[in-house]
Design a protein around this motif. Structure first.
Motif: not given
Length: 342
Positions: A79-87, A97-114
């Motif tokens: 995944p491009a993002l860590d799977q974490m809780e919003a809290s 000048l320099f700011q950053k924040y943790s990269g969280i979210g969801t990243h899923e794959v749709i396998v479009e056909s077998s």
């Protein structure tokens, strides 16, 4: 003779220069490359093939076809993002000048056909419709998450468009923030709305449906157009005719799949099996004030010519075919194919 057009939504500049296609080149030819994977419905080392389900994380959802599955949705193994809780999201301020924040979210794959060698050009319309229904269903589930503000659905097809695996698949990334380019589109739409009191996308549709210079296809609910200032040759947009800012509120999935399916098949009759990026732009949940002037849409970007130093360094794209001419070519080639079949 060159012409510079300005995108009516973002203000992006595009240079149209027909002479660019006459440049000599001795570099690798995409069309000449043989497709080894196209020969096989199954590959033993492919994590997305039927029978290799243990090579992916446990599935989130599936659409079955008899005993076997047709479409699977799984977490992205890388995944491009860590799977974490919003809290647990923390914005870290190291200085003004320099700011950053943790990269969280969801990243899923749709396998479009077998089937390993399926693609948008050889799968039937019924399967494509089931796939679009699966995309809409999963999009609705992800956007419900309190920590998700924007869902990016996208597909990279072939290596030149950024794909790393051949098996047909697309991806969804859920973000807690609003992507920059979505902000640019919304800001451009808001500026237009402040002067005209109308949605710019609705006005674009009204003009295109009336003049039909850049209208590639339409059904009852959707229109496929060549945008006025496309970044790429044969770029297409697919938009609902009614004003709809949120993709999750779409109820006409059959008509949507018809428009997308026709768009890809019209492109195929002109370009062949071409590399492309498909992506969806919808309104983020937090930007409710943007309802009157933003309009969700899909964009299809054929990657038959690459970006070079000028495009990357300036943000100004160079296109070698006017959208009006591209529209005529797509319609004529598709119509000619139908006549031949008849």
């Amino acid at each position: 003779m060159s012409e510079i057009r300005i995108d009516p939504i973002t203000g992006r500049h595009v240079i149209f220069s027909m002479e660019r296609d006459n440049r000599p080149s001795d570099l690798w030819n995409v069309k000449a490359e043989e497709c080894f994977h196209c020969k096989f419905e199954y590959m033993a080392d492919c994590p997305f093939c039927l029978g290799n389900e243990d090579m992916t994380p446990p599935e989130i959802d599936r659409i079955s076809n008899g005993e076997n599955w047709d479409i699977r949705i799984v977490p992205n193994k890388y995944p491009a993002l860590d799977q974490m809780e919003a809290s647990k999201v923390k914005r870290i301020k190291t200085s003004s000048l320099f700011q950053k924040y943790s990269g969280i979210g969801t990243h899923e794959v749709i396998v479009e056909s077998s089937k390993h060698n399926h693609n948008y050009f050889n799968m039937d319309k019924e399967h494509f419709t089931r796939f679009i229904s699966a995309v809409l269903k999963r999009y609705k589930e992800i956007i419900k998450n309190d920590s998700i503000d924007f869902v990016s659905f996208f597909k990279n097809y072939q290596k030149l468009a950024g794909a790393s695996l051949f098996h047909p698949h697309s991806q969804m990334i859920g973000l807690g923030s609003v992507p920059d380019f979505i902000r640019y589109e919304i800001e451009g739409s808001k500026k237009y709305y402040s002067n005209s009191k109308t949605c710019p996308y609705c006005d674009i549709l009204r003009i295109e449906l009336k003049k039909r210079e850049r209208l590639v296809y339409e059904n009852n609910e959707f229109a496929v157009i060549s945008p006025f200032a496309p970044k790429y040759k044969y770029e297409l947009w697919v938009l609902p005719k009614a004003h709809r800012p949120y993709f999750q509120e779409e109820q006409n999935e059959t008509e949507l799949s018809d428009a997308l399916y026709r768009a890809f098949h019209m492109l195929y009759k002109t370009l062949g099996d071409f590399p492309f990026n498909l992506y969806l732009h919808g309104l983020p949940k937090s930007m409710k004030d943007s309802n009157p002037y933003y309009h969700y849409h899909f964009e299809i970007n054929p990657r038959i010519s690459g970006n070079a130093g000028f495009e990357i360094g300036t943000g100004i794209y160079i296109n070698s075919i006017f959208p009006e001419e591209a529209t005529k070519t797509l319609i004529e080639n598709y119509s000619l194919n139908i006549e031949r079949k008849g």
